[in-house]
Scaffold this motif. Structure first.
Motif, PDB file in Angstrom:
ATOM      1  N   GLN A  52      46.606  40.915  43.752  1.00  0.00           N
ATOM      2  CA  GLN A  52      46.057  40.513  43.023  1.00  0.00           C
ATOM      3  C   GLN A  52      46.543  39.472  41.623  1.00  0.00           C
ATOM      4  O   GLN A  52      46.985  40.613  41.498  1.00  0.00           O
ATOM      5  CB  GLN A  52      44.397  40.666  43.129  1.00  0.00           C
ATOM      6  CG  GLN A  52      43.996  41.853  42.190  1.00  0.00           C
ATOM      7  CD  GLN A  52      42.997  42.552  42.856  1.00  0.00           C
ATOM      8  OE1 GLN A  52      42.218  42.408  43.449  1.00  0.00           O
ATOM      9  NE2 GLN A  52      42.345  44.186  40.651  1.00  0.00           N
ATOM     10  N   SER A 106      42.226  34.600  45.402  1.00  0.00           N
ATOM     11  CA  SER A 106      42.964  33.831  46.119  1.00  0.00           C
ATOM     12  C   SER A 106      42.412  32.433  45.280  1.00  0.00           C
ATOM     13  O   SER A 106      41.571  32.087  44.790  1.00  0.00           O
ATOM     14  CB  SER A 106      42.332  33.495  47.548  1.00  0.00           C
ATOM     15  OG  SER A 106      42.622  31.900  47.902  1.00  0.00           O
ATOM     16  N   ASN A 107      43.287  31.543  45.094  1.00  0.00           N
ATOM     17  CA  ASN A 107      43.434  30.150  44.393  1.00  0.00           C
ATOM     18  C   ASN A 107      43.080  29.355  45.134  1.00  0.00           C
ATOM     19  O   ASN A 107      42.908  29.198  46.741  1.00  0.00           O
ATOM     20  CB  ASN A 107      44.680  29.115  43.501  1.00  0.00           C
ATOM     21  CG  ASN A 107      45.715  30.468  42.622  1.00  0.00           C
ATOM     22  OD1 ASN A 107      44.234  30.695  41.810  1.00  0.00           O
ATOM     23  ND2 ASN A 107      46.165  29.966  42.979  1.00  0.00           N
ATOM     24  N   ALA A 108      42.385  28.368  44.644  1.00  0.00           N
ATOM     25  CA  ALA A 108      41.577  26.843  45.554  1.00  0.00           C
ATOM     26  C   ALA A 108      42.275  26.675  46.592  1.00  0.00           C
ATOM     27  O   ALA A 108      44.017  26.493  46.045  1.00  0.00           O
ATOM     28  CB  ALA A 108      40.582  26.119  44.815  1.00  0.00           C
ATOM     29  N   ALA A 109      42.934  26.114  47.937  1.00  0.00           N
ATOM     30  CA  ALA A 109      43.384  25.457  48.536  1.00  0.00           C
ATOM     31  C   ALA A 109      43.200  24.718  48.766  1.00  0.00           C
ATOM     32  O   ALA A 109      41.995  23.862  49.897  1.00  0.00           O
ATOM     33  CB  ALA A 109      43.710  26.538  49.550  1.00  0.00           C
ATOM     34  N   SER A 123      38.260  34.782  42.559  1.00  0.00           N
ATOM     35  CA  SER A 123      39.202  33.669  42.408  1.00  0.00           C
ATOM     36  C   SER A 123      40.395  35.052  41.693  1.00  0.00           C
ATOM     37  O   SER A 123      41.955  34.820  41.762  1.00  0.00           O
ATOM     38  CB  SER A 123      38.817  33.704  40.826  1.00  0.00           C
ATOM     39  OG  SER A 123      38.557  34.717  39.731  1.00  0.00           O
ATOM     40  N   THR A 124      40.568  36.093  41.718  1.00  0.00           N
ATOM     41  CA  THR A 124      41.566  37.418  41.399  1.00  0.00           C
ATOM     42  C   THR A 124      42.310  37.397  42.477  1.00  0.00           C
ATOM     43  O   THR A 124      43.434  37.594  42.909  1.00  0.00           O
ATOM     44  CB  THR A 124      40.835  38.658  41.167  1.00  0.00           C
ATOM     45  OG1 THR A 124      39.779  38.827  42.011  1.00  0.00           O
ATOM     46  CG2 THR A 124      40.995  38.839  39.890  1.00  0.00           C
ATOM     47  N   PRO A 177      37.891  25.946  48.681  1.00  0.00           N
ATOM     48  CA  PRO A 177      37.535  26.732  47.728  1.00  0.00           C
ATOM     49  C   PRO A 177      38.014  28.428  47.840  1.00  0.00           C
ATOM     50  O   PRO A 177      37.534  28.889  48.969  1.00  0.00           O
ATOM     51  CB  PRO A 177      36.161  26.658  47.460  1.00  0.00           C
ATOM     52  CG  PRO A 177      35.337  26.539  48.413  1.00  0.00           C
ATOM     53  CD  PRO A 177      36.569  25.997  49.645  1.00  0.00           C
ATOM     54  N   GLY A 178      38.097  28.929  46.872  1.00  0.00           N
ATOM     55  CA  GLY A 178      38.704  30.646  46.955  1.00  0.00           C
ATOM     56  C   GLY A 178      37.285  31.060  46.319  1.00  0.00           C
ATOM     57  O   GLY A 178      36.310  30.602  45.908  1.00  0.00           O
ATOM     58  N   VAL A 179      36.623  32.631  46.789  1.00  0.00           N
ATOM     59  CA  VAL A 179      35.640  32.590  46.914  1.00  0.00           C
ATOM     60  C   VAL A 179      35.544  33.643  45.398  1.00  0.00           C
ATOM     61  O   VAL A 179      35.412  34.350  44.880  1.00  0.00           O
ATOM     62  CB  VAL A 179      35.415  33.554  47.654  1.00  0.00           C
ATOM     63  CG1 VAL A 179      34.041  34.174  47.619  1.00  0.00           C
ATOM     64  CG2 VAL A 179      35.038  32.518  49.533  1.00  0.00           C
TER      65      VAL A 179
END
Length: 110
Positions: free
Chosen positions: A10, A92-95, A89-90, A85-87
Motif C-alpha cells: 500500500q 488502489s488508484n482508480a482504474a 486510496s492507499t 474508482p478506487g475505494v
C-alpha cells in the motif's frame, strides 16, 4: 506455490510503497472472478494460448471452439465501460482501462 505468492503493498502518506499482510479468505463473503486461483506466469501463458488456439491446449481440446467464439461476443448489450474508482486510496488508484480509446473517442463496450 503459496510460499512464492507475490506480496501486496500500500502507498504510504509520503508516496512510498510498504508491504502489507493481506490474503483473500478461503471462504469469502463475496466470490470474485479468479479468487483463490494460483499459478505461474507459464501457467497463465498456456491458458491464454489455449484461448487463442480456439480452445486447444498443450494436451488436447479444453474448450469447444463454439465456447471460445461465444466468450468473444458482446454480452453486455448497450452497457458502456466506465472507470473503476478506487475505494481505499492507499490500496488502489482508480482504474480507467480504456482511457486512450475513450479520449477523445466514443465510449467503449465489450
Amino acid at each position: 506455490m503459496r510460499a512464492r505468492l507475490a506480496g501486496m503493498h500500500q502507498r504510504g502518506a509520503d508516496g512510498t510503497l510498504e508491504a502489507i499482510d493481506f490474503e483473500l479468505p478461503a471462504d469469502p463473503e463475496v466470490h470474485m472472478g479468479g479468487h483463490g486461483l494460483y499459478g505461474t506466469v507459464g501457467d497463465y501463458m498456456r491458458f491464454i494460448r489455449m484461448w487463442l488456439n480456439d480452445g486447444r491446449g498443450d494436451h488436447g481440446q479444453v474448450l469447444r471452439p463454439e465456447t471460445v467464439a461465444m466468450a468473444e461476443q458482446n454480452h453486455l448489450g448497450d452497457l458502456k465501460v466506465t472507470p473503476l474508482p478506487g475505494v481505499i486510496s492507499t490500496l488502489s488508484n482508480a482504474a480507467d482501462f480504456f482511457l486512450v480509446s475513450r479520449s477523445p473517442g466514443p465510449m467503449v463496450s465489450w
